[in-house]
Write a protein that holds these residues in place. Structure first.
Motif, PDB file in Angstrom:
ATOM      1  N   ARG A  12      15.369   6.751  -2.667  1.00 33.44           N
ATOM      2  CA  ARG A  12      16.088   5.799  -1.823  1.00 33.44           C
ATOM      3  C   ARG A  12      17.503   5.530  -2.338  1.00 33.44           C
ATOM      4  N   GLU A  13      17.619   5.190  -3.621  1.00 35.57           N
ATOM      5  CA  GLU A  13      18.928   4.852  -4.170  1.00 35.57           C
ATOM      6  C   GLU A  13      19.878   6.041  -4.136  1.00 35.57           C
ATOM      7  N   ALA A  14      19.353   7.209  -4.485  1.00 35.46           N
ATOM      8  CA  ALA A  14      20.212   8.395  -4.491  1.00 35.46           C
ATOM      9  C   ALA A  14      20.649   8.769  -3.082  1.00 35.46           C
ATOM     10  N   HIS A  15      19.816   8.487  -2.090  1.00 35.73           N
ATOM     11  CA  HIS A  15      20.192   8.805  -0.710  1.00 35.73           C
ATOM     12  C   HIS A  15      21.371   7.954  -0.264  1.00 35.73           C
ATOM     13  N   TRP A  16      21.253   6.635  -0.371  1.00 34.23           N
ATOM     14  CA  TRP A  16      22.309   5.759   0.139  1.00 34.23           C
ATOM     15  C   TRP A  16      23.582   5.811  -0.700  1.00 34.23           C
ATOM     16  N   ASN A  17      23.480   6.186  -1.969  1.00 35.38           N
ATOM     17  CA  ASN A  17      24.660   6.249  -2.824  1.00 35.38           C
ATOM     18  C   ASN A  17      25.279   7.638  -2.891  1.00 35.38           C
ATOM     19  N   SER A  18      24.759   8.554  -2.098  1.00 37.03           N
ATOM     20  CA  SER A  18      25.354   9.883  -1.928  1.00 37.03           C
ATOM     21  C   SER A  18      25.981   9.954  -0.541  1.00 37.03           C
ATOM     22  N   ASP A  19      26.808  10.966  -0.303  1.00 33.44           N
ATOM     23  CA  ASP A  19      27.169  11.276   1.075  1.00 33.44           C
ATOM     24  C   ASP A  19      25.892  11.663   1.804  1.00 33.44           C
ATOM     25  N   ASN A  20      25.612  10.996   2.932  1.00 34.29           N
ATOM     26  CA  ASN A  20      24.306  11.155   3.553  1.00 34.29           C
ATOM     27  C   ASN A  20      24.379  11.093   5.062  1.00 34.29           C
ATOM     28  N   PHE A  21      23.313  11.613   5.694  1.00 30.28           N
ATOM     29  CA  PHE A  21      23.139  11.528   7.146  1.00 30.28           C
ATOM     30  C   PHE A  21      21.681  11.200   7.423  1.00 30.28           C
ATOM     31  N   THR A  22      21.451  10.241   8.355  1.00 31.52           N
ATOM     32  CA  THR A  22      20.104   9.773   8.650  1.00 31.52           C
ATOM     33  C   THR A  22      19.881   9.713  10.154  1.00 31.52           C
ATOM     34  N   PHE A  23      18.710  10.181  10.563  1.00 30.54           N
ATOM     35  CA  PHE A  23      18.273  10.177  11.964  1.00 30.54           C
ATOM     36  C   PHE A  23      17.056   9.273  12.054  1.00 30.54           C
ATOM     37  N   ILE A  24      17.110   8.223  12.887  1.00 31.35           N
ATOM     38  CA  ILE A  24      15.982   7.305  13.029  1.00 31.35           C
ATOM     39  C   ILE A  24      15.572   7.228  14.500  1.00 31.35           C
ATOM     40  N   ILE A  25      14.255   7.127  14.733  1.00 33.51           N
ATOM     41  CA  ILE A  25      13.740   7.085  16.106  1.00 33.51           C
ATOM     42  C   ILE A  25      12.630   6.046  16.219  1.00 33.51           C
ATOM     43  N   ASP A  26      12.531   5.480  17.407  1.00 33.85           N
ATOM     44  CA  ASP A  26      11.481   4.533  17.778  1.00 33.85           C
ATOM     45  C   ASP A  26      10.775   5.122  18.995  1.00 33.85           C
ATOM     46  N   PRO A  27       9.765   6.001  18.793  1.00 31.63           N
ATOM     47  CA  PRO A  27       9.170   6.715  19.922  1.00 31.63           C
ATOM     48  C   PRO A  27       8.497   5.814  20.960  1.00 31.63           C
ATOM     49  N   PHE A  28       7.996   4.647  20.553  1.00 27.49           N
ATOM     50  CA  PHE A  28       7.362   3.748  21.515  1.00 27.49           C
ATOM     51  C   PHE A  28       8.377   2.828  22.194  1.00 27.49           C
ATOM     52  N   ASN A  29       9.621   2.860  21.718  1.00 30.24           N
ATOM     53  CA  ASN A  29      10.705   2.091  22.325  1.00 30.24           C
ATOM     54  C   ASN A  29      10.359   0.603  22.417  1.00 30.24           C
ATOM     55  N   ASN A  30       9.648   0.094  21.385  1.00 31.62           N
ATOM     56  CA  ASN A  30       9.213  -1.313  21.424  1.00 31.62           C
ATOM     57  C   ASN A  30       9.823  -2.172  20.328  1.00 31.62           C
ATOM     58  N   LYS A  31      10.742  -1.605  19.545  1.00 26.82           N
ATOM     59  CA  LYS A  31      11.470  -2.348  18.510  1.00 26.82           C
ATOM     60  C   LYS A  31      10.548  -2.934  17.441  1.00 26.82           C
ATOM     61  N   GLN A  32       9.435  -2.246  17.154  1.00 28.32           N
ATOM     62  CA  GLN A  32       8.488  -2.724  16.146  1.00 28.32           C
ATOM     63  C   GLN A  32       8.292  -1.744  14.998  1.00 28.32           C
ATOM     64  N   SER A  33       8.435  -0.453  15.250  1.00 31.01           N
ATOM     65  CA  SER A  33       8.209   0.545  14.199  1.00 31.01           C
ATOM     66  C   SER A  33       8.958   1.818  14.559  1.00 31.01           C
ATOM     67  N   GLY A  34       9.035   2.738  13.595  1.00 35.21           N
ATOM     68  CA  GLY A  34       9.757   3.971  13.860  1.00 35.21           C
ATOM     69  C   GLY A  34       9.686   4.932  12.693  1.00 35.21           C
ATOM     70  N   PHE A  35      10.470   6.014  12.793  1.00 32.69           N
ATOM     71  CA  PHE A  35      10.497   7.072  11.790  1.00 32.69           C
ATOM     72  C   PHE A  35      11.929   7.292  11.319  1.00 32.69           C
ATOM     73  N   PHE A  36      12.065   7.685  10.061  1.00 32.41           N
ATOM     74  CA  PHE A  36      13.348   7.811   9.367  1.00 32.41           C
ATOM     75  C   PHE A  36      13.384   9.188   8.717  1.00 32.41           C
ATOM     76  N   PHE A  37      14.422   9.982   9.006  1.00 33.29           N
ATOM     77  CA  PHE A  37      14.603  11.299   8.394  1.00 33.29           C
ATOM     78  C   PHE A  37      16.052  11.397   7.923  1.00 33.29           C
ATOM     79  N   GLY A  38      16.238  11.674   6.632  1.00 33.96           N
ATOM     80  CA  GLY A  38      17.581  11.721   6.093  1.00 33.96           C
ATOM     81  C   GLY A  38      17.765  12.835   5.084  1.00 33.96           C
ATOM     82  N   VAL A  39      19.020  13.248   4.893  1.00 32.62           N
ATOM     83  CA  VAL A  39      19.385  14.213   3.861  1.00 32.62           C
ATOM     84  C   VAL A  39      20.708  13.773   3.249  1.00 32.62           C
ATOM     85  N   ASN A  40      20.921  14.146   1.992  1.00 36.82           N
ATOM     86  CA  ASN A  40      22.245  13.941   1.415  1.00 36.82           C
ATOM     87  C   ASN A  40      22.999  15.265   1.403  1.00 36.82           C
ATOM     88  N   ALA A  41      24.227  15.234   0.938  1.00 36.09           N
ATOM     89  CA  ALA A  41      25.077  16.421   1.004  1.00 36.09           C
ATOM     90  C   ALA A  41      24.584  17.556   0.124  1.00 36.09           C
TER      91      ALA A  41
END
Length: 732
Positions: free
Chosen positions: A106-135
């Motif tokens: 977690r710390e290395a991700h946000w403190n690096s150059d990074n890109f993150t894709f997040i989705i809420d498949p149920f579109n209900n603003k309660q839960s979702g999925f997080f996919f990220g990579v750093n440079a």
């Protein structure tokens, strides 16, 4: 109490003027199915990317939340029958920061150059999925959930997906392929919540596709845009995953009276993931093994109560928020470390089953059953937990939980509760009401726990409040509630004592608008905590005030002052002195300053100095850390904590030392070696933990773990263990 009610009323009044930002209707992206193949190789040459719709800019989010991001970012999305594909071009000057290549950091991700894709498949603003990579290509995937209006993510969730990163002179490029069978979703829905987040370390800026107030985190579920599908995504195929493991260990305990040779054993077990529906998942485990879990980070404890160590075992962490998202600070009805662990020692688990997910778009459920084996000290136990979360209104939730422990000898413990978490549609304020009961064989009264907690936030101001009332017989056998138990150092007995707790707090941030300012933010924090006995008399109170400076170069400077008053209820010995602190009223204070330097540099430091009174004496503290990064393959850190406690004559004095050395070497973004050396004079223990991990195939790992524990007197060895473990991910 009047001040507490006034604060809560103020927050309610402020919320009436809150403006709702409907980003899901303002930001819309139409995703269309590709008719040509995509190879995830970090190249944008495929025709599919030329045909996909493009997002050509991201918006500032932190430290500014207005205007377009200075560094240009372009994003494309498409899909086929098996994958969602994402590609991003992140333009820069070629000077990038990569803190680590280790995945799920977690710390290395946000403190690096990074890109993150997040989705809420149920579109209900309660839960979702997080996919990220750093440079550097290090992956992190996580489950997202909402707790008291805040979006959290748990990176301990592990699943199979694919990504590739390539560096170019003026940009770096990310390609992602996320299998539909990795996700839980409604296959009839054509609208998903979505957002894209970029971390630009050159400027220390974070940008998002949707624009919303910086007082909310960049991954906030409430402020996603909408991904509109050209057709409902088909149900994922491949409903069963088997993950067998083979493990071996050799162990020796040097503290037994009769010295024995090393004992070796071979073990095997199986985990399984079964997709009951596209939105409901069953996890099974048979003879699970947690030998590859990270070692706990040691801390110095100068309080009267047990300290909290986080859960580190994956079986309990995946979708764990369904069970753990109850209670308040230091009163947790369910805490999974009570299962399969006893005073830090492992208790064998025979099997476990956990059903989690959505049964409707608005209802999440969790059901878990775990059977433990017996040891010389403990009989076997069966643990059952059932939790239900039902969304009401637009973002609020009614949730309930029931827990049962049944021992082989017929003894049992039960807990249950219900909570209502109201979240304003704007996310600006929230409040939770809760009521819980505990039941044991003795059928004792005064077994309740009830209260409320909430918070308010706007661009500059954050405030919160909490009220807990805990009966002396509210025993949480599957939870964590340390303040209930009071240890009498003279009689060696533990007594339970009910209490009421209040905690209002406030933080105000100034946001300099002058571009030449060295500061991103600065401001004041204050918090007030008080515990009262059941007769209304004072048990303990704490008041604190701090001022923070957060600089553009990522460094921080903090000044803090705290005041304590304790009505000590039982004779207590905190440092092993010859005399116990007697039952009396104690007033003391602590003052400290802390500083952390620019974390983007090859070398960075942390420093904290403190001095104050402590019960009937004084306490001086010094802690410091030095971190070095050999980008991108290695990080090294040395940390030292020192506390000198000197009580009144006859009550003792001590010097407490805590030393940690950590090293992390990444041979690639699939092969890692981490080592931790810890010395804790309070625990009288010196520990070495070293782990090698090779992800030889997606979601399939080889672990080799070495552990040593020594006493601090002459480094006499206590125990030693070497473990290997191999897991294999098999799609059925």
């Amino acid at each position: 109490m009047k001040a507490f009610l006034t604060l809560a009323l103020c927050a309610v009044t402020l919320s009436l003027t809150a403006q709702q930002t409907d980003t899901r209707s303002t930001y819309q992206y139409r995703i269309t199915k590709t008719q040509s193949p995509i190879i995830v190789d970090g190249s944008a040459d495929e025709p599919a990317w030329q045909q996909a719709g493009k997002i050509d800019k991201l918006m500032n989010h932190w430290p500014y939340d207005t205007g377009e991001a200075e560094a240009r970012t372009e994003v494309w999305c498409t899909y086929d029958d098996e994958f969602i594909y994402v590609m991003a071009k992140l333009y820069d000057n070629g000077d990038r920061v990569v803190q680590s290549l280790r995945r799920d950091n977690r710390e290395a991700h946000w403190n690096s150059d990074n890109f993150t894709f997040i989705i809420d498949p149920f579109n209900n603003k309660q839960s979702g999925f997080f996919f990220g990579v750093n440079a550097g290509g290090a992956q992190i995937e996580a489950l997202m959930n909402v707790e008291n209006g805040n979006t959290n993510f748990d990176e301990n969730w592990d699943n199979k997906w694919f990504s590739e990163v390539k560096s170019y002179a003026d940009h770096w490029l990310v390609e992602m392929a996320i299998p539909f069978k990795t996700l839980r979703y409604n296959s009839q829905s054509t609208a998903w919540g979505v957002n894209f987040i970029r971390g630009d370390m050159e400027r220390n800026h974070y940008s998002t596709w949707t624009q919303f107030p910086l007082s909310f985190g960049g991954v906030d579920i409430n402020f996603m845009g909408t991904m509109q599908w050209d057709a409902p995504p088909k149900k994922a195929e491949g409903k069963v995953v088997l993950i067998p493991y083979l493990a071996g260990s050799t162990t020796r305990d040097f503290q037994t009276e009769v010295q024995e040779d090393y004992e070796s054993e071979i073990d095997a077990g199986l985990d399984a993931k079964v997709a009951i529906t596209s939105s409901l998942n069953l996890d099974l485990t048979l003879n699970p093994d947690f030998s590859n879990a990270d070692v706990d980070q040691q801390v110095t404890n100068l309080s009267r109560f047990s300290i909290f160590f986080p859960e580190r075992r994956n079986f309990f962490l995946e979708n764990g928020d369904i069970f753990s998202n109850f209670g308040s600070w230091q009163v947790q009805p369910f805490f999974s470390r009570t299962i399969g662990l006893n005073n830090g020692r492992q208790v064998p688990i025979t099997y476990g089953a956990r059903l989690t997910g959505n049964v409707t778009d608005n209802m999440r459920v969790g059901a878990m059953n775990v059977q433990t084996g017996s040891t010389e000290e403990l009989a076997s136990n069966n643990y059952s937990v059932l939790a239900v979360h039902q969304r009401v209104l637009s973002r609020s939730v009614i949730k309930g939980i029931f827990m049962n422990r049944k021992g082989a000898n017929g003894d049992y413990g039960r807990n249950g509760g219900i909570e209502f978490n109201y979240v304003h549609p704007s996310g600006s304020w929230n409040n939770t009401l809760r009521y819980h009961l505990a039941e044991t064989e003795e059928q004792l009264g005064d077994n309740h726990y009830y209260g409320m907690s909430g918070g308010y936030r706007d661009r500059n101001l954050r405030m919160g409040w909490a009220l807990d009332v805990v009966g002396k017989n509210h025993e949480t056998e599957l939870g964590f509630n340390p303040r209930l138990y009071n240890y009498n150092a003279e009689t060696k007995e533990v007594t339970r004592q009910g209490y009421a707790h209040i905690n209002p707090w406030l933080m105000y941030r100034f946001l300099p608008e002058n571009p030449s300012s060295a500061l991103n933010q600065h401001g004041i924090r204050t918090w007030h905590m008080a515990w009262f006995n059941t007769d209304g008399s004072l048990n303990e109170r704490r008041h604190g005030m701090a001022y923070d400076f957060i600089f553009k170069n990522t460094s921080e400077l903090n000044f803090n002052r705290m005041f304590f008053e304790v009505e000590l209820p039982v004779p207590t010995n905190l440092i092993g002195g010859d005399r116990n602190l007697p039952v009396a009223n104690y007033r003391f204070s602590d003052n400290f300053v802390s500083y952390s330097s620019d974390r983007r540099k090859i070398f960075s430091t942390d420093l904290r100095l403190s001095y104050g009174s402590f019960y009937n004496g004084t306490k001086t503290g010094l802690s410091g850390g030095l971190n070095m990064r050999a980008q991108p393959w290695g990080t090294f850190s040395v940390n030292y904590d020192f506390n000198k406690v000197k009580l009144a004559e006859g009550f003792g004095e001590t010097d407490l030392h805590l030393f940690r050395f950590n090293t992390e070497i990444s041979f690639s973004n699939r092969m890692f070696w981490t080592t931790s050396v810890q010395y804790n004079s309070q625990a009288e223990n010196y520990n070495i933990f070293s782990r090698f991990q090779w992800r030889y195939k997606p979601m399939s790992d080889l672990f080799i773990v070495y552990t040593d524990n020594y006493g601090i007197d002459g480094l006499n060895i206590k125990n030693r263990q070497v473990v290997f473990k191999v897991t294999y991910w098999l799609n059925m």
